[in-house]
Design a protein around this motif. Structure first.
Motif, short mmCIF file in Angstrom:
data_model
loop_
_atom_site.label_atom_id
_atom_site.label_comp_id
_atom_site.label_asym_id
_atom_site.label_seq_id
_atom_site.Cartn_x
_atom_site.Cartn_y
_atom_site.Cartn_z
N VAL A 1 4.75 -29.80 28.48
CA VAL A 1 3.56 -29.12 27.98
C VAL A 1 2.96 -29.77 26.73
N THR A 2 3.70 -30.72 26.10
CA THR A 2 3.10 -31.32 24.90
C THR A 2 2.60 -32.74 25.12
N LYS A 3 3.15 -33.45 26.12
CA LYS A 3 2.74 -34.84 26.30
C LYS A 3 1.67 -35.00 27.38
N PHE A 4 1.41 -33.93 28.12
CA PHE A 4 0.45 -34.04 29.22
C PHE A 4 -0.54 -32.87 29.19
N GLU A 5 -1.74 -33.16 29.69
CA GLU A 5 -2.74 -32.11 29.89
C GLU A 5 -2.82 -31.86 31.39
N PHE A 6 -2.69 -30.64 31.82
CA PHE A 6 -2.82 -30.36 33.24
C PHE A 6 -3.24 -28.90 33.43
N PRO A 7 -3.88 -28.60 34.55
CA PRO A 7 -4.27 -27.21 34.77
C PRO A 7 -3.03 -26.32 34.87
N GLY A 8 -3.09 -25.15 34.28
CA GLY A 8 -1.96 -24.23 34.33
C GLY A 8 -0.99 -24.42 33.18
N ARG A 9 -1.35 -25.29 32.24
CA ARG A 9 -0.46 -25.57 31.12
C ARG A 9 -0.20 -24.32 30.27
N THR A 10 -1.27 -23.58 29.96
CA THR A 10 -1.12 -22.37 29.15
C THR A 10 -0.24 -21.35 29.86
N LEU A 11 -0.44 -21.24 31.18
CA LEU A 11 0.37 -20.31 31.97
C LEU A 11 1.84 -20.70 31.90
N LEU A 12 2.09 -22.01 31.98
CA LEU A 12 3.48 -22.49 31.94
C LEU A 12 4.13 -22.17 30.59
N ILE A 13 3.37 -22.34 29.51
CA ILE A 13 3.91 -22.02 28.18
C ILE A 13 4.25 -20.53 28.11
N ALA A 14 3.37 -19.69 28.66
CA ALA A 14 3.62 -18.25 28.66
C ALA A 14 4.88 -17.93 29.46
N LEU A 15 5.06 -18.63 30.59
CA LEU A 15 6.24 -18.39 31.42
C LEU A 15 7.52 -18.81 30.70
N ILE A 16 7.44 -19.93 29.97
CA ILE A 16 8.62 -20.41 29.23
C ILE A 16 9.07 -19.35 28.23
N GLU A 17 8.09 -18.68 27.60
CA GLU A 17 8.43 -17.69 26.56
C GLU A 17 8.73 -16.31 27.13
N LEU A 18 8.50 -16.13 28.44
CA LEU A 18 8.61 -14.80 29.04
C LEU A 18 9.94 -14.09 28.77
N PRO A 19 11.09 -14.77 28.89
CA PRO A 19 12.36 -14.05 28.71
C PRO A 19 12.49 -13.36 27.34
N TYR A 20 11.77 -13.87 26.32
CA TYR A 20 11.80 -13.21 25.01
C TYR A 20 11.34 -11.77 25.10
N SER A 21 10.41 -11.50 26.01
CA SER A 21 9.78 -10.18 26.04
C SER A 21 10.50 -9.21 26.96
N ILE A 22 11.48 -9.69 27.72
CA ILE A 22 12.09 -8.83 28.72
C ILE A 22 13.45 -8.34 28.23
N SER A 23 13.65 -7.04 28.36
CA SER A 23 14.92 -6.45 27.94
C SER A 23 16.07 -7.06 28.73
N PRO A 24 17.16 -7.41 28.04
CA PRO A 24 18.32 -7.98 28.74
C PRO A 24 18.82 -7.09 29.88
N ILE A 25 18.66 -5.79 29.71
CA ILE A 25 19.09 -4.86 30.77
C ILE A 25 18.27 -5.11 32.04
N VAL A 26 16.97 -5.29 31.86
CA VAL A 26 16.10 -5.56 33.01
C VAL A 26 16.53 -6.87 33.67
N ALA A 27 16.84 -7.87 32.86
CA ALA A 27 17.30 -9.15 33.40
C ALA A 27 18.57 -8.95 34.22
#
Lengths: 275, 290
Positions: B94-120
């Motif tokens: 996500v830092t060395k390349f520009e491509f469509p969906g890059r922002t979405l990918l960054i959001a997905l990478i950070e997703l586990p931070y927002s999810i309760s471990p119990i849900v996981a």
């Protein structure tokens, strides 16, 4: 797809990233949603509107709000003191802010339970004035507040540190009082970050499990949180109910994620305007 | 501590710098922090030693706690390296390349931070449990993932997936692609560029992320609690062992296990403070370039 980059390895890096995220993060979440959709709308509603579920949601949300309110005040004060004052032991105080993140939730839960037990360091004096914390909703709020302290502090602290002194000095030289400057100059510029920190803290409180279950006593209808109810339904092999409750928690997490992102976008716009 | 009085600045004291305000705010914060953040830490250490150092060591070498320590270390040893590799791949993408969906990918990478471990944890059950997506298939081949070590590893990976990536992405974003482009243009292979140009620039951020990741893996409770089935002596990591001892009313034992994890937490904080200085060196090299 790649645009004008001479750097190789795009395919490999993207492939690894997507594959890993797919297998580790997305696959389980899809499986959960799939299982919850098997439950059926009517059954889903029955599970959610059951008194025990409603009570768990109510306890979780109210205590998360209480904990966030406490951290809004305490976190803001901490951030202010760390950003504005020089004093001996400042580094230690700064490091202490990281304790709730570094300390495992089960350890925090155990320690808080012992502190607030009827014969504990805080529990005994509180008991003598008629306040009981362990096995009450208040205990839940305290455990939630402990684990989410750093969110407000660490979002607000850098913003206070970066606050330019020019506007403050200008208002001062025009005769504004401390209170006026605080209300009209400082608070508006830290408000978006403050709100973002609060929403992060609130989201964390909603999903907190480890710290809470030690101190809460976990009485159904009284001190049972949503996360624990999902766990209990699993242990009863009531997978449909577990999936439904976990999906509601997931939905709450997504709502909080969107709220936080909107606030942060607003924050960035605010910063941009300042430059 | 007061600023030396100077004629021009006399009227322009910053907000809250008044002596009384300062004292009150500092006092309130120090007292609250002492009660709320320092007291639990102190209690853990004093309780672990409350029956003397002999009992402490007896508890520590108790087979159940010793096994829990071993399993916790093993989990960290499996999960942390995997998430370092993932963090590097994700940040590189996500830092060395520009491509469509890059922002979405960054959001997905950070997703586990927002999810309760119990849900996981619950979600993992619906993949690998007997009733899950792969349940029948796994059963057919007699592969056990749920309520066994693989589930502990997988759930820990979920929870800590963003830890290294999150440290690397902002840093590599600031560092840009100039150095890599120069290396490639001069004929370096992609691998050589990565190992000799990119990696040295981010080494402290990798270590920093790995340490935070390690602390979280060793302390993860909710997700592991769901997927492990809490089988005594088989899937009890240290945090789970604490809960078992607590329910057995072995409070000193629970605090002994807690003390081990609290020591890891304190070490993590110390290393974090030290590494933040090294991290500034990483960033300084960026500033020198631009």
């Amino acid at each position: 797809m790649r645009q004008r980059s001479v750097i190789p390895g795009f395919g490999l890096a993207l492939g690894t990233t997507v594959l890993y995220l797919g297998a580790i993060v997305l696959l389980p979440l899809c499986a959960l949603i799939l299982r919850a959709s098997d439950v059926g709308v009517e059954q889903f509603w029955t599970i959610l509107s059951a008194p025990r579920t409603l009570s768990a949601i109510r306890v979780t949300v109210t205590m998360a709000l209480a904990a966030t309110l406490f951290n809004a005040v305490y976190g803001l004060l901490l951030a202010w003191v760390l950003a504005r004052y020089e004093f001996p032991g400042k580094r230690v105080l700064d490091a202490l802010v990281d304790v709730p993140f570094a300390l495992p939730t089960a350890v925090a839960g155990l320690a808080l339970t012992a502190l607030f037990a009827k014969n504990g360091w805080f529990g005994a004096p509180l008991d003598s004035i008629g306040v009981s914390v362990s096995y009450t909703p208040l205990g839940i709020a305290i455990a939630m507040a402990f684990t989410s302290v750093p969110f407000v502090v660490r979002t607000v602290q850098p913003v206070i540190e970066d606050l330019g002194t020019d506007v403050e000095e200008a208002s001062r030289s025009l005769g504004a009082s401390d209170w006026q400057i605080l209300r009209k100059v400082i608070f508006p510029s830290i408000f978006p970050a403050f709100l973002a920190g609060c929403s992060l803290a609130f989201a964390r409180c909603l999903g907190e499990f480890g710290a809470v279950i030690f101190i809460a006593g976990n009485q159904p209808m009284k001190t049972e949180i949503v996360a624990l109810l999902a766990f209990i339904r699993l242990e009863e092999y009531n997978y449909g109910a577990a999936a439904a409750i976990a999906t509601v928690m997931l939905a709450m997490a997504f709502v909080m994620l969107i709220v936080t992102n909107i606030i942060q976008a607003w924050h960035l716009r605010y910063l941009g305007r300042g430059d | 501590m007061r600023a030396p009085p100077s004629q021009s600045k006399k009227m322009l004291t910053p907000v809250g710098a008044g002596r009384a305000t300062r004292r009150i705010l500092l006092g309130v914060v120090l007292v609250l922090t002492g009660f709320f953040l320092a007291a639990p830490l102190i209690l853990i250490f004093t309780s672990a030693f409350s029956q003397g150092i002999g009992v402490f060591f007896k508890n520590l070498t108790d087979p159940a706690i010793a096994y829990a320590i071993w399993l916790t270390l093993l989990t960290a040893l499996v999960v942390v390296p995997v998430n370092i590799l993932f963090g590097l791949a994700a940040a590189w993408t996500v830092t060395k390349f520009e491509f469509p969906g890059r922002t979405l990918l960054i959001a997905l990478i950070e997703l586990p931070y927002s999810i309760s471990p119990i849900v996981a944890g619950v979600a993992y059950l619906f993949v690998y449990g007997t009733q899950g997506l792969f349940g029948p298939l796994l059963e057919q081949f007699d592969i056990k993932i749920m309520f066994a070590l693989p589930a502990i590893f997988l759930a820990s990976m979920f929870v800590t997936a963003p830890f290294v990536a999150r440290e690397l992405i902002p840093l590599m974003q600031v560092q840009g692609t100039d150095e890599e482009e120069a290396a490639v243009t001069l004929g370096a292979s992609g691998f050589a560029t990565f190992v000799r140009v990119t990696l040295p620039n981010v080494k402290w951020a990798v270590v920093y992320g790995a340490i935070l990741c390690n602390a979280r893996v060793m302390g993860e409770f909710g997700a592991v609690s769901v997927v492990s089935g809490n089988i005594r002596g088989v899937t009890t990591t240290l945090p789970l062992q604490i809960e078992l001892l607590f329910h057995d009313y072995n409070i000193v034992g629970a605090f002994t296990a807690s003390m081990v994890l609290a020591a890891v937490a304190l070490l993590t904080i110390v290393l974090k403070v030290v590494l933040e200085r090294f991290g500034e060196a990483d960033l300084a090299s960026v500033n020198r370039l631009h």
